[in-house]
Write an enzyme that holds these catalytic residues in place. Structure first.
Site, mmCIF file in Angstrom:
data_model
loop_
_atom_site.group_PDB
_atom_site.id
_atom_site.type_symbol
_atom_site.label_atom_id
_atom_site.label_comp_id
_atom_site.label_asym_id
_atom_site.label_seq_id
_atom_site.Cartn_x
_atom_site.Cartn_y
_atom_site.Cartn_z
ATOM 1 N N ASN A 289 -2.195 19.112 -1.770
ATOM 2 C CA ASN A 289 -3.211 18.431 -0.977
ATOM 3 C C ASN A 289 -2.896 18.460 0.519
ATOM 4 O OD1 ASN A 289 -3.757 15.417 0.291
ATOM 5 N ND2 ASN A 289 -5.538 16.278 -0.737
ATOM 6 N N LYS B 272 5.457 1.775 -3.044
ATOM 7 C CA LYS B 272 5.361 3.131 -3.611
ATOM 8 C C LYS B 272 5.641 3.039 -5.099
ATOM 9 C CE LYS B 272 4.737 7.419 -2.200
ATOM 10 N NZ LYS B 272 4.046 7.908 -0.984
ATOM 11 N N LYS C 99 0.865 -1.187 0.000
ATOM 12 C CA LYS C 99 0.000 0.000 0.000
ATOM 13 C C LYS C 99 0.893 1.226 0.000
ATOM 14 C CE LYS C 99 -3.919 2.174 0.196
ATOM 15 N NZ LYS C 99 -3.439 2.902 -1.021
ATOM 16 N N ASP D 157 -0.008 10.819 -4.480
ATOM 17 C CA ASP D 157 1.129 11.459 -3.800
ATOM 18 C C ASP D 157 1.387 12.732 -4.618
ATOM 19 O OD1 ASP D 157 3.332 10.759 -1.584
ATOM 20 O OD2 ASP D 157 4.424 11.631 -3.252
HETATM 21 P P1 NDP Z 1 0.778 17.850 -4.220
HETATM 22 O O1 NDP Z 1 1.276 17.496 -5.569
HETATM 23 O O2 NDP Z 1 -0.653 18.029 -3.988
HETATM 24 O O3 NDP Z 1 1.513 19.167 -3.693
HETATM 25 C C1 NDP Z 1 2.897 19.220 -3.593
HETATM 26 C C2 NDP Z 1 3.277 20.635 -3.206
HETATM 27 O O4 NDP Z 1 4.650 20.670 -2.869
HETATM 28 C C3 NDP Z 1 3.085 21.619 -4.337
HETATM 29 O O5 NDP Z 1 2.784 22.880 -3.812
HETATM 30 C C4 NDP Z 1 4.448 21.626 -5.002
HETATM 31 O O6 NDP Z 1 4.768 22.808 -5.729
HETATM 32 C C5 NDP Z 1 5.353 21.482 -3.807
HETATM 33 N N1 NDP Z 1 6.582 20.803 -4.238
HETATM 34 C C6 NDP Z 1 6.690 19.525 -4.653
HETATM 35 N N2 NDP Z 1 7.935 19.239 -5.017
HETATM 36 C C7 NDP Z 1 8.631 20.362 -4.828
HETATM 37 C C8 NDP Z 1 9.981 20.687 -4.996
HETATM 38 N N3 NDP Z 1 10.871 19.787 -5.469
HETATM 39 N N4 NDP Z 1 10.360 21.950 -4.691
HETATM 40 C C9 NDP Z 1 9.457 22.843 -4.207
HETATM 41 N N5 NDP Z 1 8.153 22.580 -4.023
HETATM 42 C C10 NDP Z 1 7.755 21.360 -4.326
HETATM 43 O O7 NDP Z 1 1.366 16.708 -3.252
HETATM 44 P P2 NDP Z 1 0.905 16.307 -1.791
HETATM 45 O O8 NDP Z 1 0.418 17.495 -1.066
HETATM 46 O O9 NDP Z 1 0.026 15.119 -1.895
HETATM 47 O O10 NDP Z 1 2.277 15.793 -1.147
HETATM 48 C C11 NDP Z 1 3.140 16.659 -0.404
HETATM 49 C C12 NDP Z 1 4.041 15.808 0.462
HETATM 50 O O11 NDP Z 1 3.251 15.032 1.359
HETATM 51 C C13 NDP Z 1 4.933 14.808 -0.263
HETATM 52 O O12 NDP Z 1 6.150 14.669 0.448
HETATM 53 C C14 NDP Z 1 4.154 13.514 -0.147
HETATM 54 O O13 NDP Z 1 4.989 12.379 -0.278
HETATM 55 C C15 NDP Z 1 3.609 13.661 1.258
HETATM 56 N N6 NDP Z 1 2.441 12.848 1.584
HETATM 57 C C16 NDP Z 1 1.311 12.905 0.845
HETATM 58 C C17 NDP Z 1 0.213 12.158 1.209
HETATM 59 C C18 NDP Z 1 -1.082 12.254 0.486
HETATM 60 O O14 NDP Z 1 -2.043 11.639 0.938
HETATM 61 N N7 NDP Z 1 -1.190 13.011 -0.596
HETATM 62 C C19 NDP Z 1 0.257 11.236 2.355
HETATM 63 C C20 NDP Z 1 1.478 11.315 3.132
HETATM 64 C C21 NDP Z 1 2.526 12.080 2.723
HETATM 65 P P3 NDP Z 1 4.790 22.779 -7.333
HETATM 66 O O15 NDP Z 1 3.378 22.541 -7.739
HETATM 67 O O16 NDP Z 1 5.323 24.099 -7.706
HETATM 68 O O17 NDP Z 1 5.695 21.634 -7.703
HETATM 69 O O1 2IT Z 2 3.010 8.879 1.567
HETATM 70 C C1 2IT Z 2 1.850 8.434 1.747
HETATM 71 O O2 2IT Z 2 1.536 7.870 2.791
HETATM 72 C C2 2IT Z 2 0.875 8.608 0.670
HETATM 73 N N1 2IT Z 2 1.183 9.223 -0.340
HETATM 74 C C3 2IT Z 2 -0.507 8.028 0.811
HETATM 75 C C4 2IT Z 2 -0.499 6.578 0.474
HETATM 76 C C5 2IT Z 2 -1.846 5.925 0.390
HETATM 77 O O3 2IT Z 2 -1.853 4.759 0.001
HETATM 78 O O4 2IT Z 2 -2.866 6.535 0.693
#
Ligand code: NDP
Ligand code: 2IT
Length: 445
Positions: free
Chosen positions: A241, A126, A90, A166
């Site tokens: 997100n 992943k 997962k 992600d």
């Molecule tokens: P999104 O794609 O929704 O948003 C990512 C955000 O981070 C955007 O604002 C993006 O800006 C910025 N960003 C990404 N990469 C870079 C970079 N290299 N430099 C600067 N800014 C950056 O992703 P999420 O919000 O889903 O994910 C954010 C983090 O949370 C990640 O580390 C992800 O692994 C983690 N995560 C996500 C989960 C989920 O359920 N979605 C669960 C657990 C962890 P831009 O658009 O300009 O690239």
């Molecule tokens: O990093 C994370 O935990 C996620 N991007 C969510 C993974 C998931 O299966 O919901």
């Protein structure tokens, strides 16, 4: 590091050359395991640690797709099926140009322990691609997702491997991926993906879950000191997100989030983030942070600098790995920051983590504090399996209970090893022992 864990680490570096993020994630876990192995040497028997750091299966594939101008592009697709001791693999899919095997491996490795902490019977995996969705039309994103799923479909399934979103993968992408999976299999296997739309098998609260959970975790940490988020100034990085719903929950709990960012810069809004405007700009228009500043008097955009330069009480890194380094940590500490809860995966460098820990502030590693997303994905799987649908309050209260349990598991494990308040050790040890005990029960596989 020394002894058996050092040997395991050296072998990982040797066998996974150049994969710096993977080395970093493995090192952090192995360092935490040193006292565990000393106390319980049986955890190092049967090459358990060597098996733990080797993915069960690594899939790398070609993803050709055609853009709107008729040009053909070739991306690389990945799915790292890391560990299935506790349940089906997962973990999310990341679409970002920086994606490579090392990044997906680090994320898959972290996911093993995070998922174990949720206690929901999910293994770790992943995937993703170096495809960049920024600036692409819906039709281009759809064709890419269809090509990606055409290969991925043969490797996943509701009891085998269950991807989700992600970075760069949200509801739109999950929709296109699910549509193609259903077409290839001629089966409506709702439980094969999570983060689905609410009208076709998605769960209420999944969109909000990661950000909400991160803030709930910060609140639990503060409660151990008799404090709360009420009235606290909060810096959030990212504008995706996780960041958006961390801001939402922080506001609900009476805190004042004043920043967010994307790769073009960061925004400071001392009046407090206007969440409706941020959602409009980022979720509806897929715009840049500048579009927010253009419509919000008093907010300013900073393009040269770090969001961590802003003095705050609480920092919530919600963008990407290694976005908060030792210098940024020192600046945050000087500004009075006393709580850091990671919404992103591994956003703090080892130097930053060391700075937070030696300052004795409340610091939560992502594998504990951002587990609410995958936990709610597992709740989505549960609803799909029961062909049922819970209301928002039911799903949110289950999320809150899981986050509270994860917090308490970290505290208990840290106390047991004489390191009270060390959430890094607590998360790694609590996650590890759950996986390791089951790996032992399953024999050498
Ligand atoms: P999104 O794609 O929704 O948003 C990512 C955000 O981070 C955007 O604002 C993006 O800006 C910025 N960003 C990404 N990469 C870079 C970079 N290299 N430099 C600067 N800014 C950056 O992703 P999420 O919000 O889903 O994910 C954010 C983090 O949370 C990640 O580390 C992800 O692994 C983690 N995560 C996500 C989960 C989920 O359920 N979605 C669960 C657990 C962890 P831009 O658009 O300009 O690239
Ligand atoms: O990093 C994370 O935990 C996620 N991007 C969510 C993974 C998931 O299966 O919901």
């Amino acid at each position: 590091m020394q002894g058996v864990v050092e040997k395991v680490y050296e072998r990982v570096v040797d066998r996974n050359r150049g994969e710096a993020e993977f080395h970093q994630a493995v090192r952090e876990v192995l360092e935490s395991l040193e006292p565990v192995i000393t106390k319980h040497p049986s955890y190092a028997e049967g090459a358990l640690l060597e098996r733990l750091v080797e993915p069960e299966r690594q899939i790398i594939f070609r993803v050709p797709w055609v853009d709107d101008a008729g040009e053909v592009h070739v991306q690389r697709g990945f799915r790292i099926e890391f560990n299935s001791a506790l349940g089906p693999y997962k973990g999310g899919l990341r679409f970002h140009p920086s994606v490579n095997a090392g990044i997906i491996k680090f994320l898959g490795f972290e996911q093993i322990f995070k998922n174990a902490l949720t206690a929901q019977g999910i293994g770790g995996g992943k995937g993703g691609s170096d495809f960049d969705p920024h600036g692409r039309s819906d039709a281009e994103v759809m064709r890419f997702c269809q090509s990606f799923m055409t290969e991925l479909a043969r490797h996943i399934g509701p009891s085998t491997d269950v991807p989700a979103g992600d970075i760069g993968v949200g509801g739109r992408e999950i929709g296109y991926l699910f549509g193609q999976y259903k077409r290839l299999r001629n089966a409506y296997d709702a439980g094969v993906l999570t983060g689905k739309g609410l009208t076709w098998g998605g769960s209420l609260v999944r969109t909000e879950a990661t950000g909400y959970g991160t803030v709930l975790f910060a609140q639990s940490m503060l409660a151990t000191k008799g404090q709360s988020l009420e009235g606290k100034r909060v810096a959030v990085s990212g504008a995706g997100n996780v960041a958006i719903y961390a801001i939402e929950k922080a506001q609900q709990l009476g805190a004042a989030p004043i920043t967010f960012s994307d790769s073009s810069g960061y925004v400071v809004d001392e009046a407090g983030v206007d969440l409706d405007l941020l959602k409009q700009v980022k979720e509806v228009e897929r715009g840049r942070v500048k579009d927010y500043v253009d419509r919000r008097p008093g907010a300013r955009l900073v393009v040269d600098g770090s969001v961590w330069d802003v003095p705050v009480d609480v920092a919530l890194p919600c963008a990407t790995q290694n976005e908060l380094d030792g210098a940024a940590a020192a600046t945050l500490l000087r500004g009075g920051c006393a709580v850091v809860a990671e919404g992103a995966n591994m956003p703090s460098t080892p130097e930053a983590v060391a700075a937070f820990q030696s300052a004795g502030i409340l610091y939560a590693p992502g594998k504990a504090s951002n587990a609410g997303g995958v936990a709610t994905s597992a709740l989505e799987m549960e609803q799909n399996a029961g062909r049922t649908r819970w209301d928002f309050d039911t799903a949110e209260s289950k999320l809150a209970a899981i986050m509270s349990d994860i917090h308490d598991s970290c505290v208990t494990a840290a106390d047991e090893y004489g390191r009270p308040g060390d959430y890094v050790l607590g998360a790694n040890v609590a996650g590890f022992t759950r996986v390791a005990d089951v790996m032992i029960a399953h024999g050498i596989v």
